[in-house]
Design an enzyme around this catalytic site. Structure first.
Site, mmCIF file in Angstrom:
data_model
loop_
_atom_site.group_PDB
_atom_site.id
_atom_site.type_symbol
_atom_site.label_atom_id
_atom_site.label_comp_id
_atom_site.label_asym_id
_atom_site.label_seq_id
_atom_site.Cartn_x
_atom_site.Cartn_y
_atom_site.Cartn_z
ATOM 1 N N ARG A 124 0.809 -1.237 0.000
ATOM 2 C CA ARG A 124 0.000 0.000 0.000
ATOM 3 C C ARG A 124 0.833 1.274 0.000
ATOM 4 N NH1 ARG A 124 -3.253 -2.982 3.652
ATOM 5 N NH2 ARG A 124 -5.008 -3.859 2.503
ATOM 6 N N LYS A 146 4.290 11.468 -11.342
ATOM 7 C CA LYS A 146 3.483 10.600 -12.222
ATOM 8 C C LYS A 146 4.222 9.285 -12.371
ATOM 9 C CE LYS A 146 1.039 13.450 -15.600
ATOM 10 N NZ LYS A 146 0.982 13.726 -17.038
ATOM 11 N N GLU A 188 12.794 18.643 -24.427
ATOM 12 C CA GLU A 188 11.929 18.991 -23.285
ATOM 13 C C GLU A 188 12.380 20.315 -22.655
ATOM 14 O OE1 GLU A 188 9.195 17.407 -22.778
ATOM 15 O OE2 GLU A 188 9.585 15.521 -23.820
ATOM 16 N N LYS A 230 9.286 22.935 -14.333
ATOM 17 C CA LYS A 230 8.443 21.756 -14.071
ATOM 18 C C LYS A 230 7.904 21.803 -12.638
ATOM 19 C CE LYS A 230 6.825 17.489 -14.821
ATOM 20 N NZ LYS A 230 7.115 16.186 -15.309
ATOM 21 N N GLU A 240 -2.887 17.359 -12.962
ATOM 22 C CA GLU A 240 -3.159 17.706 -14.360
ATOM 23 C C GLU A 240 -4.634 18.009 -14.612
ATOM 24 O OE1 GLU A 240 -0.810 15.465 -17.183
ATOM 25 O OE2 GLU A 240 -2.066 16.143 -18.820
ATOM 26 N N ARG A 244 -1.190 21.976 -15.602
ATOM 27 C CA ARG A 244 -0.130 21.015 -15.911
ATOM 28 C C ARG A 244 -0.191 20.567 -17.374
ATOM 29 N NH1 ARG A 244 2.155 16.085 -11.996
ATOM 30 N NH2 ARG A 244 3.660 15.282 -13.495
ATOM 31 N N ASN A 248 2.272 19.622 -22.011
ATOM 32 C CA ASN A 248 2.082 18.803 -23.214
ATOM 33 C C ASN A 248 2.300 19.599 -24.492
ATOM 34 O OD1 ASN A 248 1.443 16.420 -21.851
ATOM 35 N ND2 ASN A 248 -0.653 17.152 -21.505
ATOM 36 N N HIS A 251 3.267 17.868 -27.610
ATOM 37 C CA HIS A 251 3.121 16.432 -27.380
ATOM 38 C C HIS A 251 1.899 15.827 -28.068
ATOM 39 C CE1 HIS A 251 6.368 17.105 -24.633
ATOM 40 N NE2 HIS A 251 6.382 15.857 -24.226
ATOM 41 N N HIS A 255 2.939 12.721 -30.013
ATOM 42 C CA HIS A 255 2.557 11.334 -29.713
ATOM 43 C C HIS A 255 1.995 10.656 -30.961
ATOM 44 C CE1 HIS A 255 2.204 12.339 -25.168
ATOM 45 N NE2 HIS A 255 3.376 11.801 -25.446
ATOM 46 N N HIS A 267 11.223 10.189 -29.134
ATOM 47 C CA HIS A 267 10.254 11.075 -28.484
ATOM 48 C C HIS A 267 10.642 12.544 -28.742
ATOM 49 C CE1 HIS A 267 7.218 12.209 -25.585
ATOM 50 N NE2 HIS A 267 8.102 12.949 -24.943
HETATM 51 N N1 LIG Z 1 6.493 10.387 -15.236
HETATM 52 C C1 LIG Z 1 6.515 11.385 -16.077
HETATM 53 O O1 LIG Z 1 6.071 12.501 -15.767
HETATM 54 C C2 LIG Z 1 7.109 11.185 -17.435
HETATM 55 C C3 LIG Z 1 7.369 12.280 -18.272
HETATM 56 C C4 LIG Z 1 7.968 12.053 -19.494
HETATM 57 C C5 LIG Z 1 8.318 10.758 -19.876
HETATM 58 N N2 LIG Z 1 8.060 9.708 -19.050
HETATM 59 C C6 LIG Z 1 8.433 8.341 -19.414
HETATM 60 O O2 LIG Z 1 9.857 8.274 -19.482
HETATM 61 C C7 LIG Z 1 10.210 7.182 -20.325
HETATM 62 C C8 LIG Z 1 11.371 7.584 -21.200
HETATM 63 O O3 LIG Z 1 12.468 7.883 -20.372
HETATM 64 P P1 LIG Z 1 13.947 8.118 -20.961
HETATM 65 O O4 LIG Z 1 13.848 8.966 -22.165
HETATM 66 O O5 LIG Z 1 14.795 8.549 -19.834
HETATM 67 O O6 LIG Z 1 14.320 6.678 -21.500
HETATM 68 P P2 LIG Z 1 14.969 5.380 -20.796
HETATM 69 O O7 LIG Z 1 14.696 5.331 -19.366
HETATM 70 O O8 LIG Z 1 14.576 4.230 -21.636
HETATM 71 O O9 LIG Z 1 16.528 5.652 -21.023
HETATM 72 C C9 LIG Z 1 17.009 5.732 -22.340
HETATM 73 C C10 LIG Z 1 18.242 4.864 -22.532
HETATM 74 O O10 LIG Z 1 19.368 5.513 -21.954
HETATM 75 C C11 LIG Z 1 20.079 4.589 -21.099
HETATM 76 N N3 LIG Z 1 20.696 5.400 -20.060
HETATM 77 C C12 LIG Z 1 20.080 6.019 -19.021
HETATM 78 N N4 LIG Z 1 20.952 6.770 -18.359
HETATM 79 C C13 LIG Z 1 22.140 6.616 -18.968
HETATM 80 C C14 LIG Z 1 23.428 7.173 -18.736
HETATM 81 N N5 LIG Z 1 23.658 8.069 -17.783
HETATM 82 N N6 LIG Z 1 24.440 6.808 -19.558
HETATM 83 C C15 LIG Z 1 24.197 5.938 -20.590
HETATM 84 N N7 LIG Z 1 23.012 5.394 -20.861
HETATM 85 C C16 LIG Z 1 21.990 5.743 -20.047
HETATM 86 C C17 LIG Z 1 19.016 3.632 -20.632
HETATM 87 O O11 LIG Z 1 19.581 2.411 -20.226
HETATM 88 C C18 LIG Z 1 18.161 3.482 -21.890
HETATM 89 O O12 LIG Z 1 18.738 2.548 -22.748
HETATM 90 C C19 LIG Z 1 8.957 6.804 -21.091
HETATM 91 O O13 LIG Z 1 8.482 5.574 -20.613
HETATM 92 C C20 LIG Z 1 7.976 7.911 -20.783
HETATM 93 O O14 LIG Z 1 6.645 7.479 -20.776
HETATM 94 C C21 LIG Z 1 7.471 9.895 -17.840
#
Ligand SMILES: NC(=O)c1ccc[n+]([C@@H]2O[C@H](COP(=O)([O-])OP(=O)(O)OC[C@H]3O[C@@H](n4cnc5c(N)ncnc54)[C@H](O)[C@@H]3O)[C@@H](O)[C@H]2O)c1
Length: 364
Positions: A124, A146, A188, A230, A240, A244, A248, A251, A255, A267
């Site tokens: 929980r 999120k 971003e 942010k 949101e 918030r 987007n 986006h 998307h 992305h």
């Molecule tokens: N929660 C939120 O508010 C929010 C907002 C935007 C995106 N997201 C989510 O985030 C995700 C995408 O995240 P991302 O773009 O960080 O991708 P990711 O977490 O897949 O990382 C991208 C790649 O970089 C590698 N990597 C990470 N750090 C590294 C480093 N320091 N050195 C070398 N390699 C490294 C990872 O292993 C991976 O292969 C999506 O699932 C998306 O939906 C969430």
């Protein structure tokens, strides 16, 4: 180290510090040891980050008095699903985790979202800490609480709002980040400048070269400014319900393009084209000055992202994807638009013929 405090709610306030610095993992270990030295600490990471940093961070934390056990999952978006979440929870039980335990998310947005989701439902709800290692996660996904996992039907369809206890941003991680991931994060940061901080936008324009060279000082400045944007938005609208949504910007079309490309477009690339489209719609319908639209396109091009839709994409396909957008309300597709740089608003719905015109313009 710089510290920002994210504060949510008036009654029962939740506060979470965002600490930003360079090579701060020893100090982070020390701070975490104070709070969690006597409980079970589990670090969730992906296979890439485990091989780059797993041993080093575990050792550095251990030297500071914090024993952590690592759970490693496969790198990549495909990992962010219910099966992985369940397997992580089973491992937590095997490791003897209980309600006092803490999960440390070491990784990009995939790990942050997954760790946050698991933390929010395991027993929980247990504490979790974000240590984001991609630029995108540092300025965006680690902040705001999120959490999510994907379903085969779509991304982020299951999730919770659940704030981490703390966020530690170590800019040293960026030194091993591939260029493609760096550019995802920069898209971003450009977005943050466009929607909220003209000073950040001006700085990005003036500093494309040192940013491309990953100059440590300039990265520290733009990461902090983007985190402030942010944080400020999340503080006003955690769930949101309104404001918030301006996060987007770019986006909605982004998307649709990502999905239409079957995720061949990154992305950052898709959002970049989406921001250009949003600027063009803003110019057509709301008198965004042409100069602002040109500056947005030029900055996106300068960091190496596309500003046009690949001609192989069919307009009708993109429109169809837009209609499936999960953030639509009824038949209305909300777009975040701008009156000028720094002045965003959510439009009540764009007519299909305008969308079609802009998509056609950008395909040429
Ligand atoms: N929660 C939120 O508010 C929010 C907002 C935007 C995106 N997201 C989510 O985030 C995700 C995408 O995240 P991302 O773009 O960080 O991708 P990711 O977490 O897949 O990382 C991208 C790649 O970089 C590698 N990597 C990470 N750090 C590294 C480093 N320091 N050195 C070398 N390699 C490294 C990872 O292993 C991976 O292969 C999506 O699932 C998306 O939906 C969430």
């Amino acid at each position: 180290m710089k510290k920002l405090t994210l504060t949510i709610g008036r009654k029962d306030t939740v506060a979470c510090d965002i600490t930003i610095g360079y090579d701060i993992m020893d100090r982070v270990g020390l701070l975490l040891a104070k709070d969690y030295g006597k409980v079970k600490c589990v670090m969730l990471t992906d296979s890439h980050i485990a091989s780059l940093y797993g041993e080093e961070i575990t050792r550095r934390f251990h030297n500071m008095g914090l024993a952590v056990t690592m759970i490693t999952v496969a790198a990549g978006e495909a990992t962010k699903n219910m099966e992985t979440a369940l397997s992580v929870m089973k491992k937590l039980l095997e490791l003897g985790a209980d309600r006092t335990s803490v999960i440390i998310a070491l990784g990009g947005g995939v790990i942050g979202d997954l760790a946050g989701f698991v933390a929010s439902v395991f027993m929980r709800g247990i504490s979790y800490i974000q240590i984001p290692t991609t630029l995108m996660a540092q300025v965006d996904s680690s902040i705001g609480g999120k959490t999510a996992v994907d379903l085969p039907e779509g991304k982020n369809l299951i999730g919770t709002f659940y704030q981490p206890q703390a966020i530690y941003i170590d800019l040293k991680f960026l030194e091993t980040l591939p260029d493609k991931e760096m550019k995802n994060g920069l898209a971003e940061i450009i977005k943050s400048g466009i929607i909220e901080d003209i000073g950040l936008f001006n700085l990005l324009e003036a500093a494309t070269k040192p940013i491309a060279e990953r100059d440590r000082k300039i990265l520290a400045t733009i990461v902090e400014k983007a985190c402030r944007v942010k944080k400020g938005i999340v503080e006003m609208d955690e769930r949101e319900k309104g404001l918030r949504r301006i996060l987007n910007f770019g986006h909605t079309l982004g998307h649709a393009l990502e999905a239409e490309s079957h995720y061949e477009l990154s992305h950052g690339e898709a959002v970049s084209i989406g921001m250009v489209a949003a600027a063009r719609i803003s110019e057509k319908l709301y008198d965004l000055p042409s100069l602002d639209r040109e500056r947005i396109e030029a900055l996106i091009a300068a960091i190496g992202h596309p500003t046009r839709i690949p001609p192989s994409f069919a307009t009708e396909g993109i429109l169809g994807r837009l209609k499936m957008d999960k953030k639509r309300v009824g038949d209305t597709i909300h777009f975040v638009l701008i009156k000028k740089i720094g002045f965003p608003f959510v439009n009540g719905g764009i007519e299909e013929n305008i969308l079609r015109d802009v998509i056609e313009e950008l395909r040429s």
